[in-house]
Scaffold this motif. Structure first.
Motif, short mmCIF file in Angstrom:
data_model
loop_
_atom_site.label_atom_id
_atom_site.label_comp_id
_atom_site.label_asym_id
_atom_site.label_seq_id
_atom_site.Cartn_x
_atom_site.Cartn_y
_atom_site.Cartn_z
N THR A 45 -2.11 -3.13 -8.20
CA THR A 45 -1.57 -4.35 -8.99
C THR A 45 -0.55 -3.34 -10.18
O THR A 45 -1.55 -3.20 -11.37
CB THR A 45 -2.51 -5.50 -9.91
OG1 THR A 45 -3.62 -4.62 -9.94
CG2 THR A 45 -2.64 -6.11 -8.30
N ASP A 46 -0.23 -2.12 -10.35
CA ASP A 46 0.33 -1.14 -11.14
C ASP A 46 1.06 -1.90 -11.94
O ASP A 46 1.86 -3.30 -11.68
CB ASP A 46 1.21 -0.71 -10.84
CG ASP A 46 0.00 0.59 -10.22
OD1 ASP A 46 -0.95 1.22 -10.64
OD2 ASP A 46 0.12 1.48 -8.62
N THR A 49 5.81 -2.68 -11.98
CA THR A 49 6.15 -2.15 -11.18
C THR A 49 5.25 -2.49 -9.80
O THR A 49 4.32 -2.46 -9.70
CB THR A 49 6.60 -0.46 -11.39
OG1 THR A 49 6.96 -0.08 -10.29
CG2 THR A 49 4.46 -0.26 -11.67
N MET A 50 5.71 -2.01 -8.42
CA MET A 50 5.47 -2.05 -7.04
C MET A 50 5.26 -1.17 -6.17
O MET A 50 5.98 -0.66 -4.98
CB MET A 50 5.96 -3.81 -6.35
CG MET A 50 5.59 -4.90 -7.82
SD MET A 50 6.01 -6.55 -6.05
CE MET A 50 5.66 -7.03 -5.06
N SER A 70 1.52 -7.10 -9.08
CA SER A 70 1.44 -6.16 -9.64
C SER A 70 1.09 -7.10 -10.62
O SER A 70 0.95 -8.46 -10.72
CB SER A 70 3.51 -6.06 -9.67
OG SER A 70 3.94 -5.80 -10.69
#
Length: 311
Positions: A45-46, A49-50, A70
């Motif tokens: 889950t940045d 961003t994915m 994300s």
């Protein structure tokens, strides 16, 4: 601010970060740590961003269930909050454009901060930062402050700060009214983010909610959350490295009263960035039935309004 010591190991972790945002390890490295920890369900889950999902998924193969995700920055009640968006196709171009707008606002903020650093006479440029951190990456804030401290090591104005005194450095130099202060970047309203997630066929979960809610006042929490639930908020991150066991128990009761999913995620960033979470899946307390967390999320998946090709 340190989180709660995470000492229990569970099979589900729906909150992991990589070097695609402010984590300290590549998606492949995080994947290997998840495998070593024995996880059965995981989600990268940045922030906004994915980009790390494909590498993570390719590394774990069929060894575990991977939930695409994300962590989306939003604003609620005048504060920054984070919505975990699950089950969205990384190829959804409209959702990716929405994430990119938040990412770009953050990047512009750090560029403006770097310009203020240069303006006060510290020999640190954006080019220096991009070379060390990455020109399009939003890293852990301490990494930028470490570069500032390194560049200013011979500057008497910064002589009092040790190499890891990032919080004090930020307080003295980056708060409002200080020389390195930059106004907060643009953030979308949480109602907009909930709409984006629903339109993309995703499930929205409020990350580490005890950081913005007084869990001891359950009636107030329910009153504040009810409009978000009506707008599409499907769950709360109940078990996390940011919550005490008592906070998690209170949030689980609130979820039950509102018909929300209760999820679990360590918020793992790597031990250098977040030393109190030594590995994925480590939490101060665990769900009674960890694998039921995934079922609860799946049950709340909405149907997209229309295929993206028709938009």
């Amino acid at each position: 601010m340190p989180g709660v010591p995470a000492i229990l190991a569970g099979p589900v972790d729906l909150h992991l970060h990589t070097r695609r945002s402010d984590g300290d390890e590549s998606p492949a490295e995080v994947a290997r740590r998840c495998l070593a920890a024995g996880l059965r369900v995981a989600s990268v889950t940045d922030h906004n961003t994915m980009a790390g999902i494909a590498e993570f998924t390719g590394t774990v193969g069929r060894s575990m269930t991977v939930v695409p995700g994300s962590e989306v920055t939003a604003r609620w009640r005048g504060e920054e909050v984070h919505c975990l968006a699950y089950f969205i196709d990384p190829a959804d171009r409209r959702f990716q454009r929405q994430l990119q707008r938040i990412h770009d606002a953050d990047l512009d903020w750090w560029r403006a901060w770097a310009e203020r650093v240069r303006h006060i006479g510290v020999p640190l440029t954006w080019e220096d930062i991009a070379q060390r951190i990455g020109g399009d990456r939003i890293a852990y804030p301490g990494d930028y402050l470490a570069l500032l401290a390194e560049a200013a090591r011979d500057d008497p104005r910064f002589a009092e700060y040790g190499p890891t005194e990032h919080e004090r450095l930020a307080t003295d130099w980056c708060r409002p009214g200080r020389p390195l202060h930059v106004p907060e970047p643009w953030m979308p309203d949480i109602m907009d983010v909930l709409s984006w997630i629903a339109d993309a066929g995703g499930v929205a979960v409020l990350a580490h909610p005890a950081r913005v809610l007084d869990v001891s006042d359950s009636a107030q929490c329910r009153a504040l959350l009810e409009p978000l639930v009506a707008a599409g908020l499907a769950g709360l991150e109940v078990w996390t490295s940011w919550h005490t066991p008592a906070e998690s128990a209170g949030l689980a009761r609130i979820c039950a009263s509102l018909g929300m999913a209760a999820t679990a995620g360590s918020d793992y960033h790597g031990v250098r960035v977040k030393s109190w979470v030594a590995a994925p899946g480590r939490l101060p307390s665990l769900p009674p039935e960890p694998m039921a967390v995934l079922d609860a999320l799946c049950d709340r998946r909405p149907t997209p309004l229309k295929p993206e090709a028709e938009l």
